[in-house]
Design a protein around this motif. Sequence first.
Motif, PDB file in Angstrom:
ATOM      1  N   ALA A 194     -88.328  -4.310 -11.424  1.00  0.00           N
ATOM      2  CA  ALA A 194     -88.474  -3.008 -12.060  1.00  0.00           C
ATOM      3  C   ALA A 194     -87.137  -2.277 -12.123  1.00  0.00           C
ATOM      4  O   ALA A 194     -86.924  -1.436 -13.000  1.00  0.00           O
ATOM      5  N   GLU A 195     -86.226  -2.617 -11.190  1.00  0.00           N
ATOM      6  CA  GLU A 195     -84.915  -1.967 -11.167  1.00  0.00           C
ATOM      7  C   GLU A 195     -84.132  -2.198 -12.449  1.00  0.00           C
ATOM      8  O   GLU A 195     -83.196  -1.451 -12.761  1.00  0.00           O
ATOM      9  N   ARG A 196     -84.521  -3.212 -13.198  1.00  0.00           N
ATOM     10  CA  ARG A 196     -83.829  -3.486 -14.457  1.00  0.00           C
ATOM     11  C   ARG A 196     -83.908  -2.282 -15.396  1.00  0.00           C
ATOM     12  O   ARG A 196     -83.048  -2.078 -16.236  1.00  0.00           O
ATOM     13  N   LEU A 197     -84.965  -1.484 -15.256  1.00  0.00           N
ATOM     14  CA  LEU A 197     -85.191  -0.354 -16.153  1.00  0.00           C
ATOM     15  C   LEU A 197     -84.414   0.895 -15.736  1.00  0.00           C
ATOM     16  O   LEU A 197     -84.452   1.907 -16.441  1.00  0.00           O
ATOM     17  N   GLU A 198     -83.707   0.842 -14.622  1.00  0.00           N
ATOM     18  CA  GLU A 198     -83.000   2.015 -14.141  1.00  0.00           C
ATOM     19  C   GLU A 198     -81.874   2.452 -15.067  1.00  0.00           C
ATOM     20  O   GLU A 198     -81.407   3.597 -14.984  1.00  0.00           O
ATOM     21  N   VAL A 199     -81.432   1.558 -15.955  1.00  0.00           N
ATOM     22  CA  VAL A 199     -80.361   1.913 -16.898  1.00  0.00           C
ATOM     23  C   VAL A 199     -80.884   2.802 -18.018  1.00  0.00           C
ATOM     24  O   VAL A 199     -80.091   3.384 -18.769  1.00  0.00           O
TER      25      VAL A 199
END
Length: 222
Positions: A148-153
């Motif tokens: 889910a951290e991929r969406l932090e950008v």
Amino acid sequence: MTIRVVVADDQELVRSGFAMILDVQEDIEVVAEVGDGAAAVAAVERLAPDVALLDVRMPVLDGIEACRSISARSACRTVMLTTFDSDEYVYEALHAGASGFLLKDVRRDDLVHAVRVVAAGESLLAPSVARRLIEEYTAATVRPALPAERLEVLTARERETLLHLGRGLSNAEIAAALVVSEHTVKSHVGNVLAKLGLRDRIQAVICAYETGLIAAGAPSGE
């Protein structure tokens, strides 16, 4: 601008038929007709077309592997063609980088439309394929395959845009949901694709599910 197309199918009559339909269009030129996946990859490398139509089942190298190679090594966009209305092929083709998936009984006008849509940077699935793809994702219990951290950008508004993309909304529908203009939505969609390294809206749908942004089994109105 002329859309340059490679047609790959191991059945000569089918291949020639698709080529004839496309080549009579003023804005489309068929630059090569080939009978197997390896020849399709070679033709794309040699001729740098805008779109490659690839049959799923071909000798030497099948259409899925040809798609994967073309997507990784060129800017050419791919549309998969098959007589087999099978989920397995849909998932494999989308993960290989395909921008479109059509059944071979596609109408003449729909084939031409698909080539134009994909060449313009959009994505397209045959209606029956699209419906089942969404049903499979929402009906199954799928563990997120991407962190889910991929969406932090993404900004908050870009995450909302990705959420709506994952639910299959058009730009106009997203604009209505976010109460912004379609131009603004196009900008958000472009930012989402660029930041996440996605080729098109189809990959955005997959990303929305595989990062857990949309939970499998959740109703579309969640």
